[in-house]
Design a protein around this motif. Structure first.
Motif, short mmCIF file in Angstrom:
data_model
loop_
_atom_site.label_atom_id
_atom_site.label_comp_id
_atom_site.label_asym_id
_atom_site.label_seq_id
_atom_site.Cartn_x
_atom_site.Cartn_y
_atom_site.Cartn_z
N MET A 1 0.86 -1.27 0.02
CA MET A 1 0.12 0.02 -0.19
C MET A 1 0.94 1.15 0.08
N SER A 2 0.55 2.23 -0.81
CA SER A 2 1.27 3.56 -0.85
C SER A 2 1.36 4.17 0.62
N LYS A 3 2.63 4.75 0.95
CA LYS A 3 2.86 5.34 2.12
C LYS A 3 1.48 6.66 2.30
N LYS A 4 1.32 7.08 1.40
CA LYS A 4 0.18 8.29 1.31
C LYS A 4 -0.86 7.84 1.93
N LEU A 5 -1.52 6.71 1.69
CA LEU A 5 -2.61 6.25 2.06
C LEU A 5 -2.65 5.92 3.54
N ILE A 6 -1.34 5.56 4.07
CA ILE A 6 -1.29 5.38 5.61
C ILE A 6 -1.20 6.50 6.46
N LYS A 7 -0.17 7.76 5.77
CA LYS A 7 -0.10 8.72 6.64
C LYS A 7 -1.25 9.66 7.07
N GLY A 8 -1.17 9.88 8.29
CA GLY A 8 -2.25 11.10 9.05
C GLY A 8 -3.40 10.19 9.17
N GLY A 9 -3.53 9.00 9.26
CA GLY A 9 -4.75 8.26 9.57
C GLY A 9 -5.84 7.94 8.41
N VAL A 10 -5.51 8.52 7.10
CA VAL A 10 -6.23 8.32 5.90
C VAL A 10 -6.71 7.24 5.90
N ILE A 11 -6.19 6.06 6.08
CA ILE A 11 -6.46 4.68 5.56
C ILE A 11 -7.22 4.31 6.65
N MET A 116 -5.58 5.79 -7.95
CA MET A 116 -6.71 6.53 -8.38
C MET A 116 -7.43 7.08 -7.27
N LEU A 117 -7.60 6.29 -6.11
CA LEU A 117 -8.48 6.70 -5.20
C LEU A 117 -7.67 8.21 -4.34
N GLU A 118 -6.20 7.56 -3.94
CA GLU A 118 -5.57 8.86 -3.71
C GLU A 118 -5.67 10.34 -4.20
N ARG A 119 -5.55 10.05 -5.72
CA ARG A 119 -5.66 11.41 -6.68
C ARG A 119 -7.12 12.02 -6.17
N GLU A 120 -8.08 11.10 -6.28
CA GLU A 120 -9.52 11.52 -6.00
C GLU A 120 -9.59 12.35 -4.63
N ARG A 121 -8.89 11.55 -3.66
CA ARG A 121 -9.23 12.25 -2.08
C ARG A 121 -8.19 13.54 -1.94
N LEU A 122 -7.20 13.50 -2.66
CA LEU A 122 -6.36 14.92 -2.79
C LEU A 122 -7.17 16.02 -3.62
N GLN A 123 -7.83 15.75 -4.56
CA GLN A 123 -8.52 16.64 -5.31
C GLN A 123 -9.67 17.09 -4.59
N LEU A 124 -10.46 16.11 -3.87
CA LEU A 124 -11.78 16.70 -3.34
C LEU A 124 -11.61 16.80 -1.64
N GLY A 125 -10.54 16.59 -0.99
CA GLY A 125 -10.21 16.72 0.46
C GLY A 125 -11.19 15.67 1.38
N ASN A 126 -10.65 15.42 2.57
CA ASN A 126 -11.23 14.15 3.16
C ASN A 126 -12.79 14.11 3.10
N ASP A 127 -13.32 15.50 3.88
CA ASP A 127 -14.71 15.37 4.01
C ASP A 127 -15.65 15.04 2.81
N LYS A 128 -15.32 15.67 1.47
CA LYS A 128 -16.06 15.41 0.33
C LYS A 128 -15.87 13.92 -0.31
N PHE A 129 -14.59 13.38 -0.08
CA PHE A 129 -14.39 12.12 -0.51
C PHE A 129 -14.76 11.10 0.12
N PHE A 130 -14.96 11.15 1.60
CA PHE A 130 -15.35 10.07 2.50
C PHE A 130 -17.00 10.00 2.81
N HIS A 145 -15.33 11.91 -10.08
CA HIS A 145 -13.87 12.27 -9.71
C HIS A 145 -12.93 11.52 -9.59
N PHE A 146 -13.52 10.02 -9.61
CA PHE A 146 -12.34 8.99 -9.63
C PHE A 146 -11.87 8.85 -10.72
#
Length: 191
Positions: A1-11, A116-130, A145-146
């Motif tokens: 899994m990419s480290k970006k998905l794990i950082k900051g509790g996003v996963i 692809m999910l990470e790009r979408e999350r970064l584009q939308l922000g956590n609130d809109k994404f989740f 957005h995906f």
């Protein structure tokens, strides 16, 4: 899994089921993909009818639930969709039926689900994404957005995905939107 998905509790914002799928399949190259469009039936249609105070069935004959199904380089197929939460399934697509329509996603080869999910999350922000919002952040918006976050959204795909809900949104009282958001927030916390 990419480290970006794990950082900051996003996963941690994904369900346990989705986290397991992302860990096992998320970094495998995608070979092909389709957007699916399945008519909404049964209890979901009744809920939509109640939430919109009857407006939904007057404005449109048909509403569709949308998802993406990707085929990975190992042959497994993963569905990606947004209900109360982001959901994935492996080689099991209970929402697909004889009325489901499909359109191919060009140029998706070599991408990965996690990227692809990470790009979408970064584009939308956590609130809109989740978060799920029936009128703003629903399955249609998630799929748009995906694809757009990875530069894969063509006019043909967008026309297939887009469902004009403007008439419904304008016709329901604001409290209906608020109530539906609360209901889906509670469902999100249940997962």
């Amino acid at each position: 899994m990419s480290k970006k998905l794990i950082k900051g509790g996003v996963i941690e914002r994904y369900t346990t089921k989705v986290k397991k799928i992302m860990e096992q399949y998320g970094n495998m190259p995608i070979m092909s993909g389709v957007v699916t469009r399945t008519p909404i039936w049964g209890s979901l249609k009744k809920i939509l009818y109640i939430i919109t105070m009857g407006q939904s069935l007057k404005a449109h004959d048909e509403y569709f639930h949308l998802s993406v199904i990707v085929t990975l380089n190992d042959g497994n197929k993963i569905s990606i969709e947004k209900n109360a939460t982001i959901n994935m399934d492996v080689n099991n697509f209970p929402e697909i039926n004889k009325d489901t329509q499909y359109i191919n996603i060009p140029n998706i080869q070599g991408q990965t689900i996690n990227e692809m999910l990470e790009r979408e999350r970064l584009q939308l922000g956590n609130d809109k994404f989740f978060k799920y919002r029936p009128f703003e952040e629903n399955c249609q918006h998630m799929i748009q957005h995906f694809l757009s976050a990875s530069n894969l959204l063509t006019k043909e795909l967008n026309d297939f995905i887009y469902q004009d809900m403007k008439q419904i949104i304008e016709s329901v009282p604001s409290w209906v939107k608020t109530l539906s958001n609360v209901v889906f927030d509670l469902a999100n916390y249940a997962f």
